[in-house]
Design a protein around this motif. Sequence first.
Motif, short mmCIF file in Angstrom:
data_model
loop_
_atom_site.label_atom_id
_atom_site.label_comp_id
_atom_site.label_asym_id
_atom_site.label_seq_id
_atom_site.Cartn_x
_atom_site.Cartn_y
_atom_site.Cartn_z
N TRP A 1 1.06 -1.39 0.05
CA TRP A 1 0.20 -0.14 0.04
C TRP A 1 0.78 1.19 -0.08
CZ3 TRP A 1 -4.51 -0.78 -1.51
CH2 TRP A 1 -5.30 -1.98 -1.29
N VAL A 12 -6.92 2.73 -6.32
CA VAL A 12 -6.14 2.68 -5.07
C VAL A 12 -5.87 4.14 -4.63
CG1 VAL A 12 -3.47 2.36 -4.75
CG2 VAL A 12 -4.68 0.71 -6.01
N ARG A 24 -6.99 3.53 -0.59
CA ARG A 24 -5.88 2.85 0.03
C ARG A 24 -6.11 3.36 1.60
NH1 ARG A 24 -0.57 4.10 -2.73
NH2 ARG A 24 -0.93 6.08 -3.71
N THR A 46 -6.13 -2.37 9.00
CA THR A 46 -6.70 -2.69 7.84
C THR A 46 -6.28 -4.29 7.98
OG1 THR A 46 -6.58 -3.04 5.48
CG2 THR A 46 -4.63 -2.38 6.50
N PRO A 82 -3.69 -5.79 -1.66
CA PRO A 82 -2.45 -5.06 -1.50
C PRO A 82 -1.77 -4.78 -2.85
CG PRO A 82 -2.80 -5.98 0.38
CD PRO A 82 -3.93 -6.71 -0.44
N ALA A 141 -1.84 -1.83 -5.36
CA ALA A 141 -1.24 -0.50 -5.03
C ALA A 141 0.10 -0.27 -6.12
CB ALA A 141 -0.94 -0.25 -3.59
#
Length: 611
Positions: free
Chosen positions: A123, A505, A509, A516, A577, A580
């Motif tokens: 991220w 994203v 994000r 998270t 993830p 990202a």
Amino acid sequence: MEQQEYAVGATRVAAGGPDGRRGAAGRGTADAALAVHRAGFLPAAAPTGADAAPGAAAESRADGPQAAGPDLSPDPGLLRLAHWFAAAGPGTADDLCTASFGLYPARHLGAPAEPADPGVSWWHGPTAHGATVARARRARAAGALRRARRDEAALPVVRSGAKPGTPGRHRKPERVRLLPGTAAEAQDRSTAGLPDGALAGGALAGGAAVGGAAAGAGLPAAETTAGELPAVELPDAERRIAARLLLAHPLVTASGPHADGFPLILRHRDWLTERFDTLLGYRLVVGPRHARLYKAGLGPGAARRLEHPATGAPFTPAGYAQLSLALALLVDAPERLRYGRLLDAMRTAAPGLTAEPADLAMALAALAAWQVLGDLPADPADTDVVLTVDRELARAVPAGPPALAADATDLVRRAAEAEPATAVRRLLAETPAVLAADLPEDQRTWLLEHRLSGPAALAEFLGLEAELRAEGVALLDPAAELTDLALPGADTLAQATLLLVERLVEEVRPLPGEATDGDVPIPDALIDGVLGDITDEYGLPTHYLADRTALRRDALDLLHRLGLITPTPRTTWLLRPPAARYAPAPDLHPVPGTGRHCRPAPAPAREEQRA
């Protein structure tokens, strides 16, 4: 129970090894057809030589339009599999095909990001668009969507991709700032008159190709300079090329579309057999006319499917059923078979498996692409056409009849069984990214203990680059060859999908320190809004302009198959993830978006009144 026993239908088949590994639909397996014959599931082979009846050899060589010959006898295991396909849903049918045939290609992401500490999250780490550049940031308003700023302090900036001559209605034109006097700046001036036809990420796609040959051979890009050939020993390069070819195309023939690589497989078959067995538990069989890498299953929800070789249409459960039914008859069919006789035998063997003509055509097209069948009739109604059958290839297609599996779900589970080390290495070799949170406890423990050595061995074997992040590992292919799906890609859908994922994203994000579970929910309204902005800004083809639902379906399907999003039981989507890595830059405090499809940030006054 060893997978090989259910795979070939034999009562006892030697499998596995002293290390206790299991799985691998072909690891240590005897020839499937031979084992089934010995177990009594198929009729005995036709007598040859002096014991053969007069005219029997002629019947086996040619089944002319008027020749009836003996009835075609279906293989019981494949016939059973055909009924499982017919009763399965679309997703289950795809998983069942992956488990029973193992003919899926490897799938890897390309365009590696800048190196980063393995403890950094996807991220918040560097992206595939370039290195992170420090910039001044402002705190976003409470509740505001997070759209990245593209200001003069942000370098590099991806080109807008709007139509030549128009900046686009919904965003300001963007340009890449190049340092004066550099070669890139001079080249940019010399090509300034050329149209910019690439969408966002086009520069990335071009940059990924630089040094692609070196990356494909397993060399760091820095070791290969312009005009200089990489220093690689020829046997090592040949072995790597052959290994990549087999992982991308598990069935390679001496006269097929990948015939150029078949001599390399023949030359290095002993080394390839040992490496595939040791690292992945896969069995490699190399004959004089074909090479077959027997892959294991990937478990439920693997998002792998067969597609029509010509149209790209995904197989339906009925199409899979017709494919399995045809194979059940072709494994012992004569070398020349009348088309009408094959259709009659299919109807007789499974009268309850009715299918549309499109499903039958899809199954036969796949068999022709694998060279199990020769040229198909131009007119499907011409049943007098004589087909050429390659029984050896027909027997090489299935990983084995599912003799011991109780049902389709049991077969999918058994096909993916393996010891932790082998199971994780298979996922690394076949899938875009492996997240520790997705693994069972024993596999997660192995991955954490072998984060460096495990991926490194596969990267060396296949010429890939390991990207380690806090959430897991991805093996990347900068050459973009060892994959059946490309992102970035050249077609409109791939470019629109890249724009979609980078904006998703930017909007959702988590910020550093936010709690998270790894995946982040995506509001449906955000997906629709972003796709609306993309459609307006870039003028997509007519069918997507007329059918926004088709764009949403196709783009989300591509992201799902690449493992960048995942569905939930409530029919919503979660952003994963690894997505990202496609954001332009990890700008974690952007200003809200201004596109007309995006919801505006709530005004502070409204927030105070609400409080």
